[in-house]
Design a protein around this motif. Sequence first.
Motif, PDB file in Angstrom:
ATOM      1  N   SER A  23       6.730   3.067   1.578  1.00  0.00           N
ATOM      2  CA  SER A  23       6.317   4.558   1.036  1.00  0.00           C
ATOM      3  C   SER A  23       6.982   4.926  -0.292  1.00  0.00           C
ATOM      4  N   GLY A  24       6.212   5.635  -0.971  1.00  0.00           N
ATOM      5  CA  GLY A  24       6.623   6.122  -2.393  1.00  0.00           C
ATOM      6  C   GLY A  24       6.100   7.325  -2.639  1.00  0.00           C
ATOM      7  N   ARG A  25       6.318   7.940  -3.891  1.00  0.00           N
ATOM      8  CA  ARG A  25       5.794   9.145  -4.296  1.00  0.00           C
ATOM      9  C   ARG A  25       5.455   9.005  -5.762  1.00  0.00           C
ATOM     10  N   ALA A  26       4.211   9.201  -6.401  1.00  0.00           N
ATOM     11  CA  ALA A  26       3.818   9.424  -7.633  1.00  0.00           C
ATOM     12  C   ALA A  26       3.839  10.911  -8.043  1.00  0.00           C
ATOM     13  N   GLY A  27       4.726  10.896  -9.223  1.00  0.00           N
ATOM     14  CA  GLY A  27       4.842  12.309  -9.778  1.00  0.00           C
ATOM     15  C   GLY A  27       3.643  12.754 -10.558  1.00  0.00           C
ATOM     16  N   PRO A  28       3.851  13.957 -11.251  1.00  0.00           N
ATOM     17  CA  PRO A  28       2.795  14.399 -12.334  1.00  0.00           C
ATOM     18  C   PRO A  28       2.571  13.377 -13.458  1.00  0.00           C
ATOM     19  N   HIS A  29       3.580  12.799 -13.736  1.00  0.00           N
ATOM     20  CA  HIS A  29       3.604  12.034 -14.898  1.00  0.00           C
ATOM     21  C   HIS A  29       3.275  10.722 -14.742  1.00  0.00           C
ATOM     22  N   ASP A  30       3.311  10.142 -13.400  1.00  0.00           N
ATOM     23  CA  ASP A  30       3.249   8.673 -12.957  1.00  0.00           C
ATOM     24  C   ASP A  30       1.560   8.431 -12.894  1.00  0.00           C
ATOM     25  N   VAL A  31       1.200   7.053 -12.637  1.00  0.00           N
ATOM     26  CA  VAL A  31      -0.224   6.643 -12.262  1.00  0.00           C
ATOM     27  C   VAL A  31      -0.029   6.293 -10.929  1.00  0.00           C
ATOM     28  N   PRO A  32      -0.820   6.994 -10.054  1.00  0.00           N
ATOM     29  CA  PRO A  32      -0.823   6.726  -8.693  1.00  0.00           C
ATOM     30  C   PRO A  32      -1.053   5.287  -8.366  1.00  0.00           C
ATOM     31  N   GLN A  33      -2.059   4.520  -9.152  1.00  0.00           N
ATOM     32  CA  GLN A  33      -2.376   3.085  -8.966  1.00  0.00           C
ATOM     33  C   GLN A  33      -1.356   2.128  -9.143  1.00  0.00           C
ATOM     34  N   ALA A  34      -0.605   2.607 -10.414  1.00  0.00           N
ATOM     35  CA  ALA A  34       0.428   1.779 -10.826  1.00  0.00           C
ATOM     36  C   ALA A  34       1.800   1.716  -9.580  1.00  0.00           C
ATOM     37  N   VAL A  35       1.759   2.978  -9.030  1.00  0.00           N
ATOM     38  CA  VAL A  35       2.832   2.952  -8.096  1.00  0.00           C
ATOM     39  C   VAL A  35       2.501   2.447  -6.869  1.00  0.00           C
ATOM     40  N   ALA A  36       1.203   2.436  -6.553  1.00  0.00           N
ATOM     41  CA  ALA A  36       0.631   1.859  -5.476  1.00  0.00           C
ATOM     42  C   ALA A  36       0.828   0.168  -5.604  1.00  0.00           C
ATOM     43  N   ARG A  37       0.636  -0.282  -6.729  1.00  0.00           N
ATOM     44  CA  ARG A  37       0.761  -1.700  -7.066  1.00  0.00           C
ATOM     45  C   ARG A  37       2.288  -2.148  -6.900  1.00  0.00           C
ATOM     46  N   ALA A  38       2.965  -1.214  -7.149  1.00  0.00           N
ATOM     47  CA  ALA A  38       4.487  -1.623  -7.110  1.00  0.00           C
ATOM     48  C   ALA A  38       5.079  -1.510  -5.669  1.00  0.00           C
ATOM     49  N   LEU A  39       4.344  -0.572  -5.012  1.00  0.00           N
ATOM     50  CA  LEU A  39       4.815  -0.532  -3.454  1.00  0.00           C
ATOM     51  C   LEU A  39       4.269  -1.819  -2.898  1.00  0.00           C
ATOM     52  N   ARG A  40       2.960  -2.120  -3.073  1.00  0.00           N
ATOM     53  CA  ARG A  40       2.541  -3.389  -2.543  1.00  0.00           C
ATOM     54  C   ARG A  40       3.464  -4.558  -2.690  1.00  0.00           C
ATOM     55  N   ALA A  41       3.833  -4.773  -4.069  1.00  0.00           N
ATOM     56  CA  ALA A  41       4.646  -5.901  -4.264  1.00  0.00           C
ATOM     57  C   ALA A  41       5.731  -5.984  -3.495  1.00  0.00           C
ATOM     58  N   THR A  42       6.455  -4.628  -3.226  1.00  0.00           N
ATOM     59  CA  THR A  42       7.765  -4.949  -2.585  1.00  0.00           C
ATOM     60  C   THR A  42       7.881  -4.228  -1.303  1.00  0.00           C
ATOM     61  N   ALA A  43       6.552  -4.411  -0.629  1.00  0.00           N
ATOM     62  CA  ALA A  43       6.397  -3.914   0.767  1.00  0.00           C
ATOM     63  C   ALA A  43       6.928  -4.984   1.629  1.00  0.00           C
ATOM     64  N   GLU A  44       7.426  -4.537   2.823  1.00  0.00           N
ATOM     65  CA  GLU A  44       7.759  -5.331   3.930  1.00  0.00           C
ATOM     66  C   GLU A  44       6.671  -6.370   4.288  1.00  0.00           C
ATOM     67  N   SER A  45       6.891  -7.584   4.713  1.00  0.00           N
ATOM     68  CA  SER A  45       5.861  -8.579   5.277  1.00  0.00           C
ATOM     69  C   SER A  45       6.020  -8.354   6.646  1.00  0.00           C
ATOM     70  N   VAL A  46       4.832  -8.160   7.011  1.00  0.00           N
ATOM     71  CA  VAL A  46       4.466  -7.871   8.370  1.00  0.00           C
ATOM     72  C   VAL A  46       3.741  -9.145   9.029  1.00  0.00           C
ATOM     73  N   LEU A  47       4.033  -9.582  10.178  1.00  0.00           N
ATOM     74  CA  LEU A  47       2.970 -10.435  10.891  1.00  0.00           C
ATOM     75  C   LEU A  47       2.278  -9.701  12.052  1.00  0.00           C
ATOM     76  N   PRO A  48       1.142 -10.123  12.308  1.00  0.00           N
ATOM     77  CA  PRO A  48       0.444  -9.361  13.330  1.00  0.00           C
ATOM     78  C   PRO A  48       0.963  -9.779  14.797  1.00  0.00           C
ATOM     79  N   SER A  49       0.724  -8.542  15.493  1.00  0.00           N
ATOM     80  CA  SER A  49       1.357  -8.895  17.160  1.00  0.00           C
ATOM     81  C   SER A  49       0.087  -9.219  17.967  1.00  0.00           C
ATOM     82  N   PRO A  50       0.218  -9.689  19.255  1.00  0.00           N
ATOM     83  CA  PRO A  50      -0.698  -9.978  20.043  1.00  0.00           C
ATOM     84  C   PRO A  50      -1.794  -8.723  20.027  1.00  0.00           C
ATOM     85  N   ALA A  51      -2.889  -8.931  19.946  1.00  0.00           N
ATOM     86  CA  ALA A  51      -4.022  -7.895  20.346  1.00  0.00           C
ATOM     87  C   ALA A  51      -3.968  -7.349  21.625  1.00  0.00           C
ATOM     88  N   PRO A  52      -4.170  -5.970  21.539  1.00  0.00           N
ATOM     89  CA  PRO A  52      -4.535  -4.889  20.666  1.00  0.00           C
ATOM     90  C   PRO A  52      -3.143  -4.418  20.212  1.00  0.00           C
TER      91      PRO A  52
END
Length: 582
Positions: A489-518
């Motif tokens: 989770s993150g927040r992009a301020g008025p002077h931030d580029v939301p796409q850049a914040v999103a890329r940074a969040l993806r790079a540091t996000a938790e690794s998650v393995l799928p659970s048995p469906a559903p």
Amino acid sequence: MARPAPAPALQSSLTDLGTHLSEVTFCVVDLETTGGAETDMITEFGAVKVRGGQVLGEFQTLVNPRSHIPPLIAVLTGITNTMVASAPPLREVLPAFLAFAAGTVVVAHNAPFDVGFLRRACESLDYPFPRWPVLDTAALARQILLRDEVRNCKLRTLSAHFRTAVTPNHRALTDAQATVDVLHGLIERVGNLGVGTIEDLQEFTRRVSPQRRAKRTWAADLPERPGVYLFVSEHEGERQVLYVGKSKNLRTRVRSYFTAAEKRPRIDEMVRVATGVEAVPCATGLQADVTELRLIAAHSPRYNRRSKHPDRMQWIKITEEAFPRLSVVRTVREDGATYFGPFSRRQAAEDVVLAVYDSFPLRQCTPRLSAAGTGTACALAGMGRCCAPCDGSVSPDAYGGIVAQVRDTFSADARPAVAGVRTRLLRLVDQQRFEEAATIRRRLETLTRTGARFHRVASLARCAEIVAARRDGPDWEIHVVRHGRLAASGRAGPHDVPQAVARALRATAESVLPSPAPLPAASIEEAERICDWLEQPGVRLIEITGDWAWPLHAVIDHETLVTHALGAGLDARPTAATESLG
């Protein structure tokens, strides 16, 4: 020569928690009346408007009560029938007073008396009663002053104690002026106790224990941002989490636990037991929601009631055997079986099972059957409620077709379940057996409602990653969701580029393995909170891996359910049927 240090702020740490007393405009009011038990009428208004210790204005007028003033009251107040004979009536005085007191905190000595008269006056003249904050100096004095200081809390006694500039004499303006000085004296007494706002002052008129009130300092250093708070108790080196909550403003929410606004006995006990408060600041409200759920699940706090047992869910399982059946289970396993749910209560799961039995001739017995079908048929087979695989009446392939319809009802199209009982429902309505028809309808509604929950969670769990953003004021809230779990989770301020914040969040996000469906890779409740956020207006998808979609006919709304179940002829049915089933 060194410059003097700047004066400290009036309320450096609690400015967001209320209106500082120096900024509050008080309207101190006193009324004189005829004193009759049932026909008591106002004879005089007196009011003083004051802010920051400075008098802003005074209001005083006699009122013609249109009734006789008893001699005893005339002697007590000095207001006679002759004096009020030429005075304006209440209908002329009340609007002027309401305008004078607009936007103020109304103060009175024994406020219920004066405010009660004002309320009745507004009702009698068809004026809306203003929602003034009200402060009672008598109640305040009873909480602040000690018994050995004053013998009672009458206005004359308090006037002498605080040495007011005027002495009360049962005339409205004089008594209001004396009450102003009493109010200032009481405020001065509680100033060293950290009382700086009108909300603090009002608490003293309510029965909040000093021990509970003293703990409000725990909130002073908390941030003004979304997050999670934990009330903890530490004894002999052992730490125990008592309660977990969330808020958009941690400081304001935690402080409310130490005021009279918190009336829950369970929480009052928790606050007494607690020895401190801990905070977990969060970037967004969704992160606070999810963090709260995870901490409750991890600590199972004694004073939390909800979300303590996220694993206590029920599922319907279509078993894997020669002649599959329905089973209500607690765990989803990687065994190739079909699961449908979840259900918070077993009764709801059983309602869906019965809805399937109402619609499809699936076997209801529990023994494992051989493909040869060498047993004997049960009573349900004779009633046409079971296709009797036990005695070989149906082949495994034909029975598999019925099971496929049930699977399709769970996973893709709920309409066959409704169509399967349409004839029976119409017959019950024609026979005016409305309670039985309503039971079947309730089961179908539970089926379709659970279907919405199932596909909502399962579709989110199937997506390996969703990156989404939503504007929150001048900022953008950005979340990374992986297999139904909040990974960043993150927040992009008025002077931030939301796409850049999103890329940074993806790079540091938790690794998650799928659970048995559903199942999602988080608790069901966490996945639902994420769905709530994703489905809000204004959410924008930045990246998505997978298909976040529901089958077209997997969920049937209330109106469509009625149409499919009873057909277009519903309006021609008896009114009682419509009321029972609608």
